[in-house]
Design a protein around this motif. Structure first.
Motif, mmCIF file in Angstrom:
data_model
loop_
_atom_site.group_PDB
_atom_site.id
_atom_site.type_symbol
_atom_site.label_atom_id
_atom_site.label_comp_id
_atom_site.label_asym_id
_atom_site.label_seq_id
_atom_site.Cartn_x
_atom_site.Cartn_y
_atom_site.Cartn_z
ATOM 1 N N THR A 117 112.096 98.539 -1.262
ATOM 2 C CA THR A 117 113.177 99.461 -0.902
ATOM 3 C C THR A 117 114.297 98.829 -0.081
ATOM 4 O O THR A 117 115.341 99.457 0.114
ATOM 5 N N SER A 118 114.103 97.602 0.397
ATOM 6 C CA SER A 118 115.179 96.963 1.157
ATOM 7 C C SER A 118 116.239 96.351 0.243
ATOM 8 O O SER A 118 117.322 95.978 0.725
ATOM 9 N N LEU A 119 115.955 96.256 -1.056
ATOM 10 C CA LEU A 119 116.903 95.641 -1.992
ATOM 11 C C LEU A 119 117.885 96.681 -2.515
ATOM 12 O O LEU A 119 117.553 97.863 -2.643
ATOM 13 N N PRO A 120 119.099 96.248 -2.847
ATOM 14 C CA PRO A 120 120.084 97.196 -3.391
ATOM 15 C C PRO A 120 119.681 97.653 -4.781
ATOM 16 O O PRO A 120 119.038 96.904 -5.535
ATOM 17 N N PRO A 121 120.038 98.869 -5.185
ATOM 18 C CA PRO A 121 119.658 99.366 -6.512
ATOM 19 C C PRO A 121 120.319 98.566 -7.623
ATOM 20 O O PRO A 121 121.407 98.011 -7.456
ATOM 21 N N VAL A 122 119.647 98.509 -8.761
ATOM 22 C CA VAL A 122 120.186 97.846 -9.948
ATOM 23 C C VAL A 122 121.071 98.841 -10.688
ATOM 24 O O VAL A 122 120.678 99.996 -10.912
ATOM 25 N N GLU A 123 122.264 98.421 -11.067
ATOM 26 C CA GLU A 123 123.174 99.293 -11.823
ATOM 27 C C GLU A 123 122.735 99.305 -13.287
ATOM 28 O O GLU A 123 123.289 98.597 -14.134
#
Length: 568
Positions: A344-350
């Motif tokens: 959850t610390s990673l940015p979401p994938v578009e």
């Protein structure tokens, strides 16, 4: 421990300089006061712990030799007791192990521990009244342990699952926790300075969630690639890393020597070995493993990297494009699911960017459209001189001395075609034949140029994957090997006898047995991890950073003052 722990009496503030050779383990330029203080702190805590008999690095065993106690991983504990209600206590006694993230002393008889293991947390509660009732502690032992436990210590907690009034899933201790391995130096609360994070990656992993999540994503992504290929009938083989010739892509190899002084090279890619396997009847084969290229280090390149290559007999370029779209779209969805649930610390994938079909652009028509003029025939012996002349005539500067023809074309593509991948995944197709010495080639009906049956996938201006229909004519392949060496050495147009050629005759001989029409595909794993983790530097997706970071890691380097070492 007490018998072997050095006395601290001989250590005085003015003695730190002469002690550094031993204290810092000969850490060279890092022999400074910080190294001494680290050493002093470790000795002091070790001696403090030695005063307690129960805290002597116990051998891991069922606590107190009670075989009825169930050992349980923290993730399994959280899953099994997820539905425990506040105020209730489970009947089963279990033991969990982990590293202390914080110690909260609520009173002289109540201590809370935040324990982390396998990337998940659980709370430990040590209530002296409950421990006294079960015969699990004396007040003196409880106070000693409560005083000595620190952030970073690795402990074992025996107890029962419960949930506190605040809703926190907890192990309520039935015996005093056991200290399995103390942290002799303070575990920082923060670690933000880039150089320090790399030099102390073990601390970086303990402190920075994003570092851990990025490397976990790498592991999950490698498993995804392996499962994706297995599900489609590919078999995984391992091929040599050390051999007489590096083989494969156009790059400089690392050279070493065997015990009998025979010159060997680390592989550039597993390509030629895997195609030998296809000749041998393994129609669908892949390998995930390391490759080595003696090249520069920057944000997207490292001399040692992880590569995925597969080869599929009777597959053509459209087949490879379709398979790649399946793989990348699936990887985007898979990584986004992981990020939304675990990492959850990673940015979401578009994920909206990854819609089939991906955009395609042909190399030569696209480059000519961007430049505004037609390119000369790129398959002639004078192609480099002709191209430079046309470029300079139209105001395009070319670096001096002139690069090889493949490098010049590659630079032009980087300037005029690859930036279109900022909008979404982009296939650049049909490169000039001189850029693809291992692929089949043909005359393009649109341009009349000799081009390869090849495509590269780009995203955000960076190459993700390279694929082509493999050259299976041994005579054509031998000539392409010769041309490859000439381009590399700047000897385009010379004949074979004009200089020593490096040609893998063993591979040519394998082709003579018949390589079926085959599609080949390769991808640097780090590039995929960077894409889906939102990371800009390749060093962040390597366990211990790039080659510059790795060199010298065997020496002790003090944690710099850029960190916060406040204990909870």
């Amino acid at each position: 421990m007490a018998a072997t722990t050095p006395s601290l009496q001989f250590l005085r503030p003015y003695t730190w300089r002469p002690l550094l050779g031993a204290a810092a383990g000969g850490a060279g330029k890092h022999n400074n006061r910080a190294a001494y203080l680290r050493f002093y702190h470790a000795l002091a805590r070790q001696q403090e712990l030695a005063q307690v008999d129960a805290l002597k690095y116990p051998r891991l065993r069922p606590p107190h030799h009670n075989d009825d106690v169930v050992g349980m991983r923290i993730p399994a504990f959280r899953e099994k007791y997820a539905n425990v209600k506040a105020g209730s206590v489970a009947d089963e006694e279990v033991v969990v192990h982990g590293r202390i993230q914080s110690v909260r002393r609520a009173s002289s008889k109540l201590v809370f521990l935040d324990i982390k293991g396998e990337f998940e947390h659980v709370q430990g509660m040590c209530n002296f009244r409950k421990l006294e009732e079960s015969g699990g502690a004396t007040l003196e032992g409880f106070k000693k342990l409560a005083k000595l436990l620190n952030r970073g210590d690795i402990i074992s907690v025996t107890g029962r699952a419960t949930r506190t009034p605040t809703g926190e899933l907890t192990v309520e201790a039935t015996r005093l926790p056991e200290l399995l391995s103390p942290s002799l130096v303070p575990l920082p609360e923060k670690l933000v300075e880039d150089e320090t994070r790399i030099q102390h990656r073990h601390i970086d992993l303990l402190v920075n969630r994003r570092t851990t999540d990025t490397l976990r994503l790498r592991s999950y992504l490698i498993k995804y690639l392996r499962d994706f290929l297995h599900e489609r009938g590919f078999l995984e083989f391992q091929t040599p890393i050390l051999a007489e010739n590096a083989g494969g892509a156009v790059a400089r190899p690392f050279v070493t020597h065997s015990a009998d002084n025979k010159e060997l090279a680390l592989r550039i890619a597993p390509e030629l070995w895997l195609k030998r396997l296809v000749v041998g009847g393994v129609d669908r084969v892949f390998e995930l493993g390391p490759a080595f290229r003696k090249e520069g280090i920057d944000t997207t390149h490292n001399p040692e990297f992880y590569i995925c290559e597969f080869y599929s007999a009777y597959a053509n370029l459209p087949d490879l494009v379709s398979l790649t779209e399946d793989m990348i779209c699936g990887a985007a969805q898979h990584c986004q699911h992981l990020i939304s649930t675990k990492l959850t610390s990673l940015p979401p994938v578009e994920t909206g960017k990854y819609k089939r079909p991906f955009r395609q652009m042909e190399f030569i028509p696209s480059l000519e459209a961007a430049l505004g003029f037609q390119l000369p025939d790129l398959s002639t012996d004078s192609a480099l001189e002709d191209l430079v002349e046309v470029l300079e005539k139209n105001g395009v500067q070319v670096e001096k001395p002139n690069p090889s023809l493949p490098k010049l074309l590659d630079k032009l593509a980087a300037q005029h075609i690859e930036p279109h991948s900022e909008e979404g995944p982009l296939f650049i197709t049909h490169h000039p034949a001189c850029m693809s010495p291992l692929s089949k080639s043909f005359r393009c009906e649109k341009t009349g140029q000799l081009v390869s049956a090849r495509t590269e996938l780009f995203m955000n201006g960076k190459e993700l994957a390279n694929m082509y229909e493999e050259e299976n004519d041994p005579f054509a392949q031998r000539q392409k090997f010769i041309d490859q060496v000439k381009y590399r050495e700047g000897r385009q147009g010379e004949k074979e006898e004009d200089g020593e050629m490096v040609v893998d005759e063993g591979y040519i001989q394998a082709l003579e047995s018949g390589l079926p029409p085959t599609g080949g595909w390769g991808c640097g794993v780090e590039r995929l991890v960077m894409l889906f983790s939102g990371t800009k530097r390749i060093s962040d997706v390597l366990s211990f950073g790039n080659l510059r970071n790795v060199v010298g890691l065997s020496k002790a380097v003090p944690v710099t003052a850029a960190t916060d070492t406040t204990n909870s």
